[in-house]
Design a protein around this motif. Structure first.
Motif, PDB file in Angstrom:
ATOM      1  N   THR A   1     -13.594   3.019 -36.594  1.00 32.24           N
ATOM      2  CA  THR A   1     -12.138   2.912 -36.454  1.00 32.24           C
ATOM      3  C   THR A   1     -11.406   3.937 -37.310  1.00 32.24           C
ATOM      4  N   GLY A   2     -12.155   4.851 -37.914  1.00 29.42           N
ATOM      5  CA  GLY A   2     -11.518   5.923 -38.674  1.00 29.42           C
ATOM      6  C   GLY A   2     -11.316   5.638 -40.141  1.00 29.42           C
ATOM      7  N   LYS A   3     -12.138   4.743 -40.712  1.00 26.23           N
ATOM      8  CA  LYS A   3     -11.999   4.428 -42.131  1.00 26.23           C
ATOM      9  C   LYS A   3     -12.130   5.683 -43.007  1.00 26.23           C
ATOM     10  N   LEU A   4     -13.085   6.548 -42.671  1.00 26.33           N
ATOM     11  CA  LEU A   4     -13.214   7.818 -43.393  1.00 26.33           C
ATOM     12  C   LEU A   4     -12.409   8.923 -42.720  1.00 26.33           C
ATOM     13  N   THR A   5     -12.313   8.888 -41.403  1.00 25.37           N
ATOM     14  CA  THR A   5     -11.630   9.953 -40.666  1.00 25.37           C
ATOM     15  C   THR A   5     -10.246  10.234 -41.223  1.00 25.37           C
ATOM     16  N   ARG A   6      -9.490   9.174 -41.475  1.00 26.93           N
ATOM     17  CA  ARG A   6      -8.103   9.365 -41.942  1.00 26.93           C
ATOM     18  C   ARG A   6      -8.056  10.007 -43.311  1.00 26.93           C
ATOM     19  N   ARG A   7      -9.088   9.755 -44.139  1.00 30.23           N
ATOM     20  CA  ARG A   7      -9.128  10.383 -45.461  1.00 30.23           C
ATOM     21  C   ARG A   7      -9.462  11.869 -45.340  1.00 30.23           C
ATOM     22  N   LEU A   8     -10.287  12.229 -44.368  1.00 32.61           N
ATOM     23  CA  LEU A   8     -10.615  13.638 -44.136  1.00 32.61           C
ATOM     24  C   LEU A   8      -9.401  14.394 -43.610  1.00 32.61           C
ATOM     25  N   VAL A   9      -8.651  13.765 -42.711  1.00 33.68           N
ATOM     26  CA  VAL A   9      -7.425  14.375 -42.201  1.00 33.68           C
ATOM     27  C   VAL A   9      -6.461  14.659 -43.347  1.00 33.68           C
ATOM     28  N   ALA A  10      -6.409  13.744 -44.315  1.00 33.10           N
ATOM     29  CA  ALA A  10      -5.501  13.912 -45.456  1.00 33.10           C
ATOM     30  C   ALA A  10      -5.898  15.079 -46.351  1.00 33.10           C
TER      31      ALA A  10
ATOM     32  N   PRO B   1     -19.087   6.525 -30.022  1.00 36.05           N
ATOM     33  CA  PRO B   1     -19.494   6.113 -28.678  1.00 36.05           C
ATOM     34  C   PRO B   1     -18.888   4.812 -28.170  1.00 36.05           C
ATOM     35  N   VAL B   2     -18.308   3.989 -29.030  1.00 35.31           N
ATOM     36  CA  VAL B   2     -17.848   2.657 -28.622  1.00 35.31           C
ATOM     37  C   VAL B   2     -16.364   2.715 -28.242  1.00 35.31           C
ATOM     38  N   PRO B   3     -16.015   2.377 -27.001  1.00 36.57           N
ATOM     39  CA  PRO B   3     -14.618   2.499 -26.564  1.00 36.57           C
ATOM     40  C   PRO B   3     -13.628   1.730 -27.436  1.00 36.57           C
ATOM     41  N   GLY B   4     -13.982   0.515 -27.847  1.00 37.31           N
ATOM     42  CA  GLY B   4     -13.069  -0.264 -28.674  1.00 37.31           C
ATOM     43  C   GLY B   4     -12.779   0.404 -30.003  1.00 37.31           C
ATOM     44  N   MET B   5     -13.793   1.049 -30.559  1.00 38.85           N
ATOM     45  CA  MET B   5     -13.603   1.781 -31.806  1.00 38.85           C
ATOM     46  C   MET B   5     -12.729   3.017 -31.582  1.00 38.85           C
ATOM     47  N   ARG B   6     -12.949   3.719 -30.478  1.00 37.21           N
ATOM     48  CA  ARG B   6     -12.137   4.909 -30.197  1.00 37.21           C
ATOM     49  C   ARG B   6     -10.672   4.537 -30.009  1.00 37.21           C
ATOM     50  N   ALA B   7     -10.422   3.381 -29.431  1.00 40.68           N
ATOM     51  CA  ALA B   7      -9.036   2.933 -29.263  1.00 40.68           C
ATOM     52  C   ALA B   7      -8.366   2.733 -30.619  1.00 40.68           C
ATOM     53  N   GLN B   8      -9.101   2.165 -31.578  1.00 42.24           N
ATOM     54  CA  GLN B   8      -8.569   2.012 -32.931  1.00 42.24           C
ATOM     55  C   GLN B   8      -8.379   3.379 -33.591  1.00 42.24           C
ATOM     56  N   LEU B   9      -9.319   4.286 -33.372  1.00 39.51           N
ATOM     57  CA  LEU B   9      -9.243   5.637 -33.944  1.00 39.51           C
ATOM     58  C   LEU B   9      -7.970   6.358 -33.514  1.00 39.51           C
ATOM     59  N   ALA B  10      -7.609   6.197 -32.259  1.00 38.51           N
ATOM     60  CA  ALA B  10      -6.417   6.881 -31.748  1.00 38.51           C
ATOM     61  C   ALA B  10      -5.158   6.454 -32.489  1.00 38.51           C
ATOM     62  N   VAL B  11      -5.183   5.245 -33.048  1.00 37.51           N
ATOM     63  CA  VAL B  11      -4.041   4.739 -33.805  1.00 37.51           C
ATOM     64  C   VAL B  11      -4.116   5.169 -35.262  1.00 37.51           C
ATOM     65  N   THR B  12      -5.310   5.061 -35.863  1.00 33.23           N
ATOM     66  CA  THR B  12      -5.441   5.305 -37.302  1.00 33.23           C
ATOM     67  C   THR B  12      -5.557   6.779 -37.667  1.00 33.23           C
ATOM     68  N   ALA B  13      -6.037   7.597 -36.729  1.00 33.56           N
ATOM     69  CA  ALA B  13      -6.196   9.037 -37.001  1.00 33.56           C
ATOM     70  C   ALA B  13      -5.719   9.830 -35.794  1.00 33.56           C
TER      71      ALA B  13
END
Length: 252
Positions: free
Chosen positions: A55-64, A74-86
């Motif tokens: 869900t982008g727990k690390l992704t958002r820190r890398l963006v920062a 690979p998991v659609p539900g996780m990608r949906a969360q990613l689109a919001v958090t990062a």
């Protein structure tokens, strides 16, 4: 990319528990992110692949860190969360064994709380393929600190150490990386830290565990209740202690 291409428990559990994962799973402490920044290194202009980004727990820190971040999940539900958090990250469907990126196209690859789900030889070969020479690889592991008695009891109640998902805590990842033959020796630093919790969040933390997320609802809720009973007398918020292990190496 089909969910059939990844571990069944991981696929079903993380799809079912994506919302609870985002709500209750810990992020990563500042000190761990600083280690990544300095050791890989990561800076403005760096291209980073966050592999199995969840869900982008690390992704958002890398963006920062002003990096150009490609989140592969690979998991659609996780990608949906990613689109919001990062939302500024590039989000791709893919797995560690078939990374949808060109040869030598990234400066660093990060894997947070996920490498144990991979076929290590195939994943390391793919990571070596997409990394530029000298590029960095980092593995991060948040481990609940069982030196604290109630946390040890939580692990007993959910039968954590009886499950194969806990095996990452006992694997010699340095030896696994060395066997790939494409990386420098794995280095490691451990960071102790705490995640502020409430009883509701702790219940969601239990529900977010992959093998619990796929249980029948009655069983899942029984475990959530048993764990939250451990902290019934604690004032909220209370701390859930972790030890974050940060491991890194570079492509030779």
């Amino acid at each position: 990319m089909s969910l059939d291409d990844i571990d069944d428990v991981a696929a079903r559990g993380f799809e079912a528990g994506a919302a609870a994962y985002e709500t209750a799973r810990p992020g990563y402490p500042d000190e761990a992110v600083e280690i990544l920044r300095d050791a890989l290194p990561i800076a403005a202009g760096t291209t980073v692949c966050d592999l199995a980004a969840g869900t982008g727990k690390l992704t958002r820190r890398l963006v920062a860190l002003d990096a150009a971040v490609v989140a592969v999940e690979p998991v659609p539900g996780m990608r949906a969360q990613l689109a919001v958090t990062a939302p500024t990250a590039t989000i791709l469907d893919g797995t560690a064994e078939a990374i949808p990126l060109a040869d030598q196209s990234v400066d660093a690859v990060t894997v947070a709380q996920a490498f144990h789900w991979f076929s290590a030889p195939s994943a390391l070969a793919e990571i070596a393929r997409v990394l530029r020479p000298g590029g960095g690889l980092a593995l991060l592991w948040n481990e609940r600190d069982e030196r604290v008695p109630w946390v040890a009891e939580m692990s007993r109640l959910i039968r954590w150490h009886e499950r194969t998902v806990s095996r990452y805590q006992h694997v010699d990842w340095a030896a696994v990386v060395q066997a790939a033959g494409s990386f420098t020796a794995l280095q490691e630093v451990a960071v102790d830290w705490e995640q502020p919790m409430t009883r509701d969040l702790l219940a969601d933390r239990v529900r977010s565990i992959s093998y619990i997320a796929v249980m029948p609802p009655v069983e899942r809720e029984r475990l959530a209740s048993e764990v939250t009973a451990l902290v019934n007398r604690r004032a909220e918020p209370f701390d859930l202690p972790y030890r974050c292990r940060v491991q890194w190496c570079h492509r030779t």
